[in-house]
Design a protein around this motif. Sequence first.
Motif, PDB file in Angstrom:
ATOM      1  N   SER A 113       0.823  -1.154   0.176  1.00 59.08           N
ATOM      2  CA  SER A 113       0.084  -0.041  -0.071  1.00 59.08           C
ATOM      3  C   SER A 113       0.889   1.307  -0.130  1.00 59.08           C
ATOM      4  O   SER A 113       1.950   1.288   0.713  1.00 59.08           O
ATOM      5  N   ARG A 116      -2.078   5.386   4.039  1.00 55.04           N
ATOM      6  CA  ARG A 116      -2.469   5.060   5.243  1.00 55.04           C
ATOM      7  C   ARG A 116      -3.294   6.278   5.779  1.00 55.04           C
ATOM      8  O   ARG A 116      -2.465   7.333   6.005  1.00 55.04           O
ATOM      9  N   SER A 138      -3.302  -3.179  -2.171  1.00 51.15           N
ATOM     10  CA  SER A 138      -4.325  -2.224  -2.961  1.00 51.15           C
ATOM     11  C   SER A 138      -3.725  -1.366  -4.124  1.00 51.15           C
ATOM     12  O   SER A 138      -4.614  -0.356  -4.701  1.00 51.15           O
TER      13      SER A 138
END
Length: 479
Positions: A113, A116, A138
């Motif tokens: 990813s 965040r 993702s």
Amino acid sequence: MGRKGRMGISHSSSVTLGAPTYIFRIFSVFNVSTQLNSTRVAREMVKLCVLIAAVSLLPILCLSFSPENPTDRRVLVLLDDLSLKSSHSIFFNSIKSRGFDVDFKLADDPKLSLQRYGQYLYDALILFSPSTDRFGGSLDLAGVLDFVDSGHDLVLAADESASDLIRNIATECGVDFDEDSSAIVIDHKSFAVSETEGDHTLIVSDDFIQSDVILGSTKVEAPVLYKGIAHSVNAANSLVLKVLSASPSAYSANPSSKLSNPPLHSGSAISLVSVVQARNNARIMITGSLDMFSNRLLRSGVQKAGDSNKYSKSGNEQFVTELSRWVFHERGHLKAVNLRHHKVGETDEPAIYRINDDLEFSVEIYEWSGKSWEPYVANDVQVQFYMMSPYVLKTLSTDQKGLYHTSFKVPDVYGVFQFKVEYQRLGYTGLSLSKQIPVRPFRHNEYERFIPTAFPYYGASFTTMAGFFIFSIVYLYNK
């Protein structure tokens, strides 16, 4: 027997029959209270977790890219194979030695990813995963493009195994790899001399872009070794620059088969390394050779076919190191501060100017050196006094310490104007500054009592009166 009530049921029997109900109600109230307390505790725990996550993220956010410290500090490297950490260690160590925090991950890591809690975890992304068909976690094509659109930087290296995902990322950045997946760059004249004859796919190139800000002030003396695929750039796209080009004798084809048709990419039109500086000042480097960063080519000696000059070390290390400095904003990053304007002889900035006022304009421009802001010195910075079109265009003078200044007269036109500084220079981040200021005409009591330009009209009026007077006398008294 106890005393009967109105309904014919004694009080003693009523108490006896209602005791279970009473106890059930007590337990019900206790359960509801327990559930409420559990809900409150759960909410407090959620708040505590969010607070802990925010505190843990705070050091990361403090080290992130900022206008006061524009150099990338957190770099994510995505690899096809973790063995690349050792086979390309010289390049990675040069990045780490300059103070970068480098995080290595496999491109298909399921926990991958870039964000965040809506904040990016990295300032730059290095894709050394040419064969990856799909990123893990993702991350996807749109995520990489959003990362660049947010002003972050990207280094992409491919090879003959480049997947559609990697090719699509390059295409979205303005670079088109050769559509033939089996084709690589071949040069039968500018190839590297080796003990084996080979297929002339390890080529030599020294056709660099002429820009000190991109490649540094120290000239790359030795040629660069390159083995990989070709790509082309759109000449009409001013955002894409060819940093390293192939020689006129190079072409892109499958080395294991004979040519049946002319190659689609040939000559100096083949770009080996290209860079992009987006309008949001994000920087991108794209190359078709992952081997160009490898320890083997960085340490290898080089001799171009037909050339007697032999170098003990190729120019790869200097080339990729200096280019990475530019990509990671260690060089060529500008900022402009303290845009000021005021009337001549004054120091305060007025809220409005009057036509024909004399004014002074100044702005400070600095360049990031990788560690601190240094004065930027140039002779091509201009300011516009703009309303629909520039009424005044002046080149700014500099004191060699970062201050640029000039003076001019407000044009004889009233309206809402802008001071505009639009600065675009090869290899440097663009500057776009504007400040709005209204300009008013003279008030009725600010004009001169007798306007010099109106003297002809004054003369015409008095001449007319004098002529009428003379005509009247002549007409009345002439027999």
